[in-house]
Design an enzyme around this catalytic site. Structure first.
Site, short mmCIF file in Angstrom:
data_model
loop_
_atom_site.label_atom_id
_atom_site.label_comp_id
_atom_site.label_asym_id
_atom_site.label_seq_id
_atom_site.Cartn_x
_atom_site.Cartn_y
_atom_site.Cartn_z
N ARG A 3 11.77 5.75 13.17
CA ARG A 3 10.51 6.64 12.99
C ARG A 3 9.63 6.26 13.84
NH1 ARG A 3 8.29 5.81 7.14
NH2 ARG A 3 7.14 7.51 7.73
N ALA B 210 2.67 -0.39 5.14
CA ALA B 210 2.04 -0.22 6.42
C ALA B 210 1.50 -1.56 6.89
CB ALA B 210 0.86 0.68 6.48
N ASN C 119 8.09 -5.40 0.01
CA ASN C 119 8.01 -4.11 0.84
C ASN C 119 6.45 -4.21 1.25
OD1 ASN C 119 7.53 -1.71 1.84
ND2 ASN C 119 9.09 -0.81 0.54
N PRO D 269 0.76 -1.11 -0.07
CA PRO D 269 0.07 -0.15 0.02
C PRO D 269 0.76 1.15 0.13
CG PRO D 269 -1.07 -1.40 1.57
CD PRO D 269 0.44 -2.24 1.00
N ASN D 270 0.38 2.17 -0.95
CA ASN D 270 0.99 3.51 -0.86
C ASN D 270 2.29 3.69 -1.50
OD1 ASN D 270 -1.40 4.81 0.31
ND2 ASN D 270 -0.40 4.07 2.47
N GLU E 239 12.19 -9.04 3.36
CA GLU E 239 11.63 -7.75 3.43
C GLU E 239 12.33 -6.76 3.16
OE1 GLU E 239 9.50 -5.65 7.61
OE2 GLU E 239 8.93 -7.88 7.03
N ARG F 148 4.85 11.18 -2.22
CA ARG F 148 4.54 10.90 -0.90
C ARG F 148 5.73 11.05 -0.01
NH1 ARG F 148 3.95 5.69 2.38
NH2 ARG F 148 2.99 6.55 4.38
N HIS G 260 12.51 -2.19 3.22
CA HIS G 260 11.68 -0.89 3.60
C HIS G 260 12.72 0.43 3.11
CE1 HIS G 260 8.59 -2.75 5.60
NE2 HIS G 260 9.50 -3.39 6.23
N LEU G 261 12.11 1.12 2.39
CA LEU G 261 13.08 2.27 1.87
C LEU G 261 13.74 3.31 2.99
CD1 LEU G 261 10.63 3.27 -1.06
CD2 LEU G 261 13.06 2.43 -1.40
N TYR H 77 11.13 9.20 1.64
CA TYR H 77 11.10 8.14 0.71
C TYR H 77 11.73 8.30 -0.66
CZ TYR H 77 7.23 6.33 3.69
OH TYR H 77 6.55 5.62 4.74
#
Length: 143
Positions: free
Chosen positions: A106, A76, A73, A8-9, A97, A16, A99-100, A21
């Site tokens: 975070r 969320a 990836n 998602p996204n 897995e 975004r 993640h950028l 990102y």
């Protein structure tokens, strides 16, 4: 063949939160993954969905479609999708897995990954290069 799945996204990359990102688009990332795959001698197929069920189906079908591994990836979904976790653990392909952003630097809710525990490994915070490292790992692992 290696399957690259983005959740998602991630279709909003480049628009975004570029400070988090980066400025590259999903299309840029997918093109880069395909080029890295070519360098490694492996075909890379990229897919993105904002729908959890679609990602589950792709994980379920990956082996029968001839893929040797999955770069994932989950976006969320990383933090709450036990369905995605079960899909990963219910099949035999290795999954890395990615993640950028550095999710551990975070918000607190991003520090927990329900999916990482059933993956071969997790790469976080290295931007698009994380996808390259995941492709290298899966290529070496699955020969």
């Amino acid at each position: 063949m290696i399957l690259v799945l983005n959740g998602p996204n991630l279709n909003l990359l480049g628009r975004r939160e570029p400070g988090v990102y980066g400025s590259g688009t999903l299309e840029d990332l997918e093109r880069q993954c395909e080029e890295w795959g070519a360098e490694l001698g492996v075909t890379v197929t990229c897919r993105q969905s904002n729908f959890e069920g679609q990602l589950l189906e792709w994980v379920h079908e990956a082996a029968e479609q001839g893929f040797r591994g999955i770069v994932l990836n989950p976006g969320a979904l990383t933090h709450y999708s036990y369905a995605l976790r079960d899909a990963i653990s219910g099949q035999d392909l290795p999954v890395v897995e990615v993640h950028l952003s550095n999710v551990d630097a975070r918000e607190a809710f991003r520090h927990v990954s329900v999916t990482a525990g059933v993956c071969r490994g997790k790469i976080s915070g290295l931007g698009a290069r994380g996808y390259r490292y995941a492709l290298e790992e899966l290529t070496e692992l699955t020969g």
